[in-house]
Scaffold this active site. Sequence first.
Site, PDB file in Angstrom:
ATOM      1  CD  GLU A  35      45.290 132.251  25.987  1.00  0.00           C
ATOM      2  OE1 GLU A  35      45.953 133.397  25.855  1.00  0.00           O
ATOM      3  OE2 GLU A  35      43.962 131.968  25.933  1.00  0.00           O
ATOM      4  N   GLY A  36      49.916 130.830  23.237  1.00  0.00           N
ATOM      5  CA  GLY A  36      51.066 131.503  22.567  1.00  0.00           C
ATOM      6  C   GLY A  36      50.750 131.958  21.262  1.00  0.00           C
ATOM      7  CG  HIS A  37      49.424 129.297  18.028  1.00  0.00           C
ATOM      8  ND1 HIS A  37      49.104 128.188  18.802  1.00  0.00           N
ATOM      9  CD2 HIS A  37      50.360 128.956  17.290  1.00  0.00           C
ATOM     10  CE1 HIS A  37      49.683 127.013  18.393  1.00  0.00           C
ATOM     11  NE2 HIS A  37      50.543 127.567  17.493  1.00  0.00           N
ATOM     12  CD  GLN A  61      56.585 123.009   9.519  1.00  0.00           C
ATOM     13  OE1 GLN A  61      56.244 123.798   8.791  1.00  0.00           O
ATOM     14  NE2 GLN A  61      56.892 123.175  10.962  1.00  0.00           N
ATOM     15  N   GLY A 147      57.270 133.222  17.091  1.00  0.00           N
ATOM     16  CA  GLY A 147      57.433 133.143  18.629  1.00  0.00           C
ATOM     17  C   GLY A 147      58.962 132.711  18.928  1.00  0.00           C
ATOM     18  CG  ASP A 150      59.169 127.034  17.583  1.00  0.00           C
ATOM     19  OD1 ASP A 150      59.213 125.702  17.562  1.00  0.00           O
ATOM     20  OD2 ASP A 150      57.786 127.669  18.007  1.00  0.00           O
ATOM     21  CD  GLN A 153      59.489 128.132  13.027  1.00  0.00           C
ATOM     22  OE1 GLN A 153      59.160 126.941  12.531  1.00  0.00           O
ATOM     23  NE2 GLN A 153      58.505 128.847  13.581  1.00  0.00           N
ATOM     24  CB  VAL A 176      52.685 132.592  25.733  1.00  0.00           C
ATOM     25  CG1 VAL A 176      51.530 132.343  26.827  1.00  0.00           C
ATOM     26  CG2 VAL A 176      52.635 133.762  25.231  1.00  0.00           C
ATOM     27  CB  SER A 185      53.992 123.097  22.811  1.00  0.00           C
ATOM     28  OG  SER A 185      54.092 122.124  21.815  1.00  0.00           O
TER      29      SER A 185
END
Length: 284
Positions: A35-37, A61, A147, A150, A153, A176, A185
Amino acid sequence: MKIVKDAEVLQKKLLAHKAKGERIAVVPTMGALHEGHLSLIKKARTEGDIVVVTLFVNPTQFGPNEDLDKYPRTFESDCEGAESCGADYLFAPMVTSVYPEQFDTVVHCGGVTSRLEGASRPGHFDGVTTIVLKLFNMTVADVAVFGQKDAQQVLVIKKMVRDLNVPVNIIVAPTVREESGLAMSSRNRYLTKAEKVEAAALSQGLFRAKDDFDRGENRVSVLRDTLEAYYAKHPLLKIEYIAVTDRECIAIDGDITNGALLSLACRTKDSQTRLIDNVILGDL
Ligand code: AMP
């Protein structure tokens, strides 16, 4: 939604959209969408005429002992999720096409990358800035959505964009969370049941600290001590760092005058899952 795997093909298509005056909004992800993405994709939908979701588990990374190999890959449901939020393109390149044999360039952003996540994960941000700039170029992005989850970032990418005059507008969307408060995550799926319950304490501690700050407590030592004591009651969470910093991620000693980033990283005891979270205190 069109699925594209080749960077040149994508760039050609997106340049054609741009030639018609359309604005390209990009959401870079490593997939395993939650849901965050999806909230970022929805935000991008309001920012651009053409929404591009990139899905690439970027090997550069990850550190040598990190979870690159076991990182979740859920291509089918990612396609469904991206499409349901209105993405026009899903760009999913192969590692060999992003980093062909002769590839030998690194985008290094100084200062802010040496601290917090950069200190815990050497080389991590070089991987991030290099892939993000490549993705901006491949997608000829006008806008990109990241987001707040992070937080460092975001600071690093904003700095890169400023330092290198990259013509991309960076938008930041809120974190979220699960109902428990746990920040969503892709790595949460590694957690054991007991760890997932206990991991909710991470955000609860941060929210308490924010409440204390909003009620007037601006002494960094008090905020940190309270948090450390709170997390000490949760033995499944091994705190790696708790940091109160400015926007360059430099530690604030003494009192917070305007605002601060309160961030933390922890590793869970059994599954060794690394979790990060943060809140902003005041105006950062
Ligand atoms: P990742 O796939 O982990 O590289 O994340 C891709 C983007 O999604 C980054 O901009 C992240 O900050 C963002 N993101 C990850 N988790 C969340 C979340 N819980 N809420 C909002 N954005 C998130």
